[in-house]
Structures are given as structure tokens and as C-alpha cells.
Scaffold this active site. Sequence first.
Site, short mmCIF file in Angstrom:
data_model
loop_
_atom_site.label_atom_id
_atom_site.label_comp_id
_atom_site.label_asym_id
_atom_site.label_seq_id
_atom_site.Cartn_x
_atom_site.Cartn_y
_atom_site.Cartn_z
N THR A 248 0.86 -1.43 0.00
CA THR A 248 0.15 0.31 -0.05
C THR A 248 0.94 1.16 -0.22
O THR A 248 1.95 1.23 0.50
CB THR A 248 -0.96 -0.09 1.14
OG1 THR A 248 -1.74 -1.26 1.26
CG2 THR A 248 -1.74 1.30 1.23
N GLU A 268 -2.15 -4.81 -2.63
CA GLU A 268 -2.28 -5.81 -1.56
C GLU A 268 -0.93 -6.65 -1.31
O GLU A 268 -0.64 -6.95 -0.25
CB GLU A 268 -3.23 -6.90 -1.93
CG GLU A 268 -3.74 -7.70 -0.90
CD GLU A 268 -4.45 -7.12 0.32
OE1 GLU A 268 -4.53 -7.88 1.42
OE2 GLU A 268 -4.87 -5.64 0.25
N GLU A 285 -6.35 -8.15 -4.26
CA GLU A 285 -7.33 -7.85 -3.42
C GLU A 285 -8.30 -8.67 -3.08
O GLU A 285 -8.75 -8.66 -1.80
CB GLU A 285 -8.08 -6.56 -4.00
CG GLU A 285 -7.32 -5.39 -4.12
CD GLU A 285 -6.66 -4.86 -2.73
OE1 GLU A 285 -7.28 -4.73 -1.83
OE2 GLU A 285 -5.44 -4.42 -3.13
N ASP A 288 -8.32 -9.43 0.95
CA ASP A 288 -9.05 -8.74 1.78
C ASP A 288 -10.41 -9.15 2.42
O ASP A 288 -10.69 -8.66 3.05
CB ASP A 288 -9.16 -7.35 1.15
CG ASP A 288 -8.18 -6.18 1.82
OD1 ASP A 288 -7.16 -6.70 2.60
OD2 ASP A 288 -8.07 -5.22 1.28
N SER A 313 -8.61 -1.59 5.27
CA SER A 313 -7.99 -0.92 6.27
C SER A 313 -7.82 0.61 6.03
O SER A 313 -7.29 1.30 6.95
CB SER A 313 -6.92 -1.58 7.06
OG SER A 313 -7.16 -2.84 7.52
N GLY A 334 0.16 -0.11 5.39
CA GLY A 334 0.58 -1.00 6.32
C GLY A 334 -0.37 -1.71 6.91
O GLY A 334 -0.62 -2.36 8.13
N GLY A 335 -1.44 -2.20 6.00
CA GLY A 335 -2.39 -3.15 6.39
C GLY A 335 -3.33 -2.73 7.50
O GLY A 335 -3.90 -1.72 7.68
#
Length: 414
Positions: A248, A268, A285, A288, A313, A334-335
Site C-alpha cells: 500500500t 495488496e 485484493e 482482503d 483498512s 501498512g495493512g
Amino acid sequence: AKAHAEHGTLPWAQLFEPAIALARDGFRVNPRLNKSLSDSADTGARSDQGKALYYDAAGAPVAIGSTLTNPALARTLEKIAQAGPDAFYDGDLAERIAKTVADDTPRSGAMTVQDIEGYVAKERAPLCTRYRAYRICAMGPPTSGGIAVMQMLGQLERFDLAALGPRNPVTWHLFLESQRLAYADRELYLADSDFVPVPAAGLIAPDYLARRGALILPGSTLAEVKPGTPEGADLALADGDEPEEHGTSHIAVVDDAGTMISYTSTIESAFGSGLMVDGFYLNNELTDFSRSPTVDGKPVANRVEGGKRPRSSMSPVVVYDPEGRPFMAVGAAGGSTIPVQTARSIIGAIDFGLSAEEILALPFVMSFGDRLLLERGTWLEEQAAAFKALGHTDVLVREAPVKGGAVLRGPSGW
């Protein structure tokens, strides 16, 4: 294209000129790209196009300092610059994308060109709330990030963080407890609101956040954290699980007119799915979504369904000061750490009066369930014993590079 049509001022084709020049004429490979290609060769070199572009015959990534060109990407961008988004979603390019994905799909139900042609970018109403008289506006579902940021801030409203100060372990203990409460709600209720009744208004309602914030104690940790029951909650849902992501970027920018842009983009993982078409990688993606469609017979809100957007997120946020003037655009990469990083930056700016550089340099501190992560090499690491005394018994110290992006209006301007 939708944003440009409604808010843009430059000619469409002009937007692509810098990227076309970089792809056609090349750029110097920096250490970060070289390391990423080395660490993620399983995806970076997964396709023949990726191997040819980024790796040599021996499989080594392109050397630091060498010039990398991507003529295929230059041609793709030129087509979109000339013909608009139809050049991407219709015609030969869409067919190649669909075929690339379908050829790599081992089961039935593979992607078709109709899937790409039928895609529509959706404009969704923003979510806004207040934190210490500042107006916070963020993206709502299908991302969980905006709601999580607002919940963390709202739950901390009753505490005088400014008086506690930015180097006080109690400050960050309170923040950690607020994280735990927000993430308990996130895991249960957040998903694509086109498919699941997400209680967005209830989750950020001041009275609900006051009740949740009342659970936080300055001198101890909550022994057990459970989701709350906001107005509109679907109590028949179950908690799912998603893998981490590592691909990201976040961009924050403001123009002369005070128009703030907070933009999060992700594929992702470092090189998405590893599949490449016409000079660019395709995203990954699907990860997710929850890997569990049901748990104990109850449906998971973020389960896979056709046409559904996965929960992310991402937490792009814009902030207005108490007089209603543009104050800050902020977000992070950073997820699942993104909402925490974003909320931390907002606290740094509003409660502590820090600069953009200083809010992004605040040490990383996050609770993953009952485990506490502290950033190595910072004063927080030195305070590990204080956190343990507050009840955070499982403390892990690790590297946590700054991954946020912010533009902030200070006394001397932006």
C-alpha cells in the site's frame, strides 16, 4: 476519471505526461526497489513479463543505479490518456486482463471480460465526526479504517492527552485500549455496505463511543475486549479472518485553494498477484476478504460474494479546524496498522501540536489482541516495563518504519 470529471482543472491527457515520460525514458533503480524485487521474487518474477522487466537471466533483480524503462506501460498510459477510461475497461486491454487472470485460475468461475466492462466506480457519502472541536471526515465502508479512526478518537475524548503528554506511557496505554475496542467492532461489523447492513452511524455515535470509552482505565488493561452493540448492529454475524497485506501507498496533498486530497492506493502485496498485463501488475485484493464464509453457522460480514468489494483498512482522512478551515490531510500504509497510524497522527497534531514531520515520526505502538507491539530503537522500547506494569504482559519489540503521509497547516502555513 470520475473525480477528475467532477473536480479536475487540468486537461485529462496532461495528467499522464509525467508517468508516461518515466515509463518511456526510464528512472534510476533505488535500493528500496532492488530490495523489494529481491525479497518478493515469488510475485515480482511470477510472470514472464515481470521476469523480463525486473530481473536478469540469472534471476537477479535489476541493479541499483541502473536505468529501468517500461515501454509497454508507456503505451498503455498513452492509450488511456488519449481515449479515457474506456481504453482500460473495454476492448483489447480488458480482454488481455481477463484472459491473464482466467488462465491462472485453477477452478471454475474465472474472470471474464464482462466482469471488467461492468465495473463501476462508486462515490460513497463520507463519514464525519468531531474530536476536540475539530471536524474529522473519512471514507466509510467498505473500508473499516475511517470508522476505526473515529472510534479510537471518540473513545479517548474524555482523557486529557495533552496534559499527559506525548512521552508518557499512560498516554499510549489509553490509545492501546481504545484500539482494542475499535478493532473488536471492526472485525465483526465492517464490510461492503451494499451487501451487509453496516451500522456505520451507530458505530461513531457520540453516546456509543462515550459508553465504550468509559471502559478504558488509565491504570490497567481490559481483561477481555468484546464488540459493542451499536444502534443498527446485526447480532447474527460472526468474526472472520484475513491475511496481512504489504503493498500500500498513501499520498496527502493540498492545493493553493485549500482543497485537500487524502488518497490510499494498494495492490495488496509488493507486486500484487504477480500477474502482469501490458506493463503493470494486477492486484491481489481478493485476500482482503475473510477466508471463512461462516463461523459456527453464522455468516461472516466480509465473506466472499460476487460483485462485492472486500473490506480494507485504508484510512484516508481530512481534518478541519474549529473554525472550519482546512487543517490536515492524513493517512497511512501498512495493512491493519493503517487506522492506528492515522489516529496516532491526528492525536499528535491536535493534542500535542506537533508538525507534520513530528506526527509521522511518533513511535509505532499497537495492540494485536493481547499482544503489544513497540517500535524498536525508540523511547517506547525503553518504557516496556511501564507497559507491562499497566497489564500489557505480552510485549514484542520490532522494527516499524514510518509509513504515513500527511500535509498539515501550521503557524507558518502548510
